[in-house]
Design an enzyme around this catalytic site. Structure first.
Site, short mmCIF file in Angstrom:
data_model
loop_
_atom_site.label_atom_id
_atom_site.label_comp_id
_atom_site.label_asym_id
_atom_site.label_seq_id
_atom_site.Cartn_x
_atom_site.Cartn_y
_atom_site.Cartn_z
N CYS A 144 0.83 -1.21 0.00
CA CYS A 144 0.00 0.00 0.00
C CYS A 144 0.87 1.26 0.00
O CYS A 144 1.54 1.54 -0.97
CB CYS A 144 -0.99 -0.03 1.16
SG CYS A 144 -2.42 1.05 0.93
N HIS A 166 -3.68 -5.58 1.32
CA HIS A 166 -3.50 -5.86 2.74
C HIS A 166 -3.94 -7.30 3.01
O HIS A 166 -4.83 -7.82 2.35
CB HIS A 166 -4.34 -4.90 3.59
CG HIS A 166 -3.85 -3.49 3.57
ND1 HIS A 166 -2.67 -3.09 4.17
CD2 HIS A 166 -4.38 -2.37 3.00
CE1 HIS A 166 -2.50 -1.79 3.98
NE2 HIS A 166 -3.52 -1.34 3.28
#
Length: 479
Positions: free
Chosen positions: A323, A427
């Site tokens: 991310c 994630h």
């Protein structure tokens, strides 16, 4: 409602335990936390975002996560400001003073969620935030007694005896409350006790005589739990494994629960490296997610991580960015709308041929697919995306995963041409046993051991539930 004398007193685990116990009894039970401040979040079934701890509690209740379980989520982006998420969607960035005035609006959202949950479930187990003794936050409170008073909810108060001063915590908290708030507390719970209970009994008798309120349960200290942390990094690590992984503990690290499966792996030594600690050699370095990519990127540069990463790669080490960490690996991170602060551009670490533009809209979705690296490229991966930004990769790079997303089947993430570096928005990419094993093999670890994080989480939920059975028995006697 479960409130605590301090943060990290055990509210989250007590709520999860009560949800699991009632679920076992066939009760339609749901968790709720009116207001949460955390950078660990989860994607919900209704396409929103809530605190990761509430997703854990939803699992304990046998439910998919829903935004009504955490109607207000505060995600700090600096020491003074935070992103405010209401009913799963971003409402904007506010400083502490602005949010204090916004609480009346936030309370309306909280009560909407509470009303919907009342219509659907037999029992609601509510978690407070921080401590009700924070008198500076009492005005317009929506997180603790302010909520409990409005909905007329009984409260149990939890304290962590492992911190010390447990009786002072209880007495001091009661002294900070109004008479109606004190009357709302139906009993105490002492958490994380270890030792001979007979030595504690005189203190329990004194507390009950002093306050006129019962000690409902003394819960044991349970070692080795694998439960999602609400926010704080769990610093106790498994350092017996031979495969060395390090993660920089950047100031606005988000979703560090991404590393829970690695922490649980017996062959892995995973360490979070703080700003004042020397950076050790490693087999794999992982740049984590960030709530403020540009500021955390500057933090890494100032502390010499760019030089460390370049040396690590020269010596054949592998590197993963997740991310915000993925965005940092590129050539440039552009913020034309001031999403994270000042409008402008930041030079990335220049390790992947990608560029990122931060966007106003947050991407929230759960995905699944398979890995595009390794011997057979059939390892399954499942995860979720929570990010504000679009990343563009050059034609020289390689994709990391093939996923099923809202737009259909598509490539996701980026690998460098020499396959030393991998960046992704996913994630939870280590949570699936196959993906975890494939990623560690890609990084150079030779091991046939797999870790099933969900099974470990289920086992831990059941352990805390079994330990909390006396508490539920006491509450049901009172009811």
């Amino acid at each position: 409602m479960v409130q605590g004398t301090t943060s990290d007193a055990g509210k989250t685990t007590v709520v999860a335990a009560l949800c699991r116990l009632l679920h076992r009894q066939g009760v339609k039970v749901v968790p709720m936390k009116p207001q949460n401040m955390a950078l660990n979040s989860a994607v919900t079934a209704d396409g929103g975002e809530i605190g990761r701890a509430q997703a854990l509690q939803a699992q304990a209740a046998g439910l998919p996560p829903h935004t009504d379980m955490n109607p207000v989520l505060i995600k700090p982006s600096s020491d003074m400001g935070a992103q405010i998420v209401v009913h799963g969607k971003v409402r904007g960035d506010m400083d502490a003073r602005d949010y204090d005035q916004y609480k009346t609006v936030a309370m309306s959202a909280v009560l909407e969620s509470y009303a919907r949950l009342q219509q659907q479930y037999d029992s609601i187990i509510v978690e407070g935030a921080g401590s009700p003794a924070e008198v500076n936050l009492r005005a317009r409170d929506i997180a603790n007694m302010g909520f409990a008073e409005v909905v007329d909810c009984p409260v149990i108060l939890v304290a962590d005896i492992d911190r010390g001063g447990v009786f002072a915590h209880f007495i001091g908290t009661l002294e900070c409350l109004s008479e109606s708030e004190r009357n709302r507390i139906i009993g105490f719970v002492i958490n994380r006790f270890r030792g001979d209970i007979r030595l504690l009994e005189p203190g329990l008798e004194w507390l009950e005589q002093k306050t006129g309120k019962p000690v409902l349960a003394v819960l044991p200290y349970l070692h080795g739990l694998m439960l999602d942390a609400e926010d704080a990094i769990q610093i106790k690590q498994n350092q017996t494994g031979k495969f060395k992984i390090i993660v920089p503990a950047i100031p606005r690290i988000s979703n560090h629960t991404d590393f829970d499966a690695l922490r649980a792996h017996p062959d892995v030594d995973l360490q979070f490296i703080g700003p004042d600690h020397p950076i050790p050699p490693a087999d794999l370095i992982i740049l984590p997610g960030s709530k403020n990519t540009r500021d955390d990127l500057e933090f890494l540069k100032q502390r010499g991580w760019q030089t460390v990463l370049e040396k690590h790669l020269r010596y054949g080490g592998k590197l993963i960015g997740i991310c915000g960490g993925y965005q940092m690996l590129g050539q440039i991170v552009s913020d034309p709308y001031g999403v994270e602060g000042k409008v402008g551009d930041s030079m990335g670490l220049g390790l992947l041929d990608i560029t990122t533009e931060l966007t106003k809209e947050k991407r929230l979705q759960e995905v699944s697919g398979y890995c595009l690296f390794g011997k057979d490229q059939t390892a399954k991966v499942a995860g979720y995306e929570i990010h504000m930004g679009v990343t563009y990769a050059s034609s020289e790079t390689l994709p990391a995963f093939m996923i099923n997303a809202e737009e259909g089947v598509q490539e996701e993430g980026t690998r460098s041409p020499d396959d030393q570096i991998l960046g992704t928005y996913l994630h939870g990419l280590f949570d699936h046993p196959q993906a975890c094993q494939a990623l560690l093999a890609w990084a150079g670890m030779q091991s046939d051991t797999t870790v099933d994080l969900n099974a470990l989480r289920e086992h831990s939920i059941n352990r805390v539930a079994d330990a909390c059975q006396p508490l539920l028995d006491a509450l049901q006697r009172i009811a």
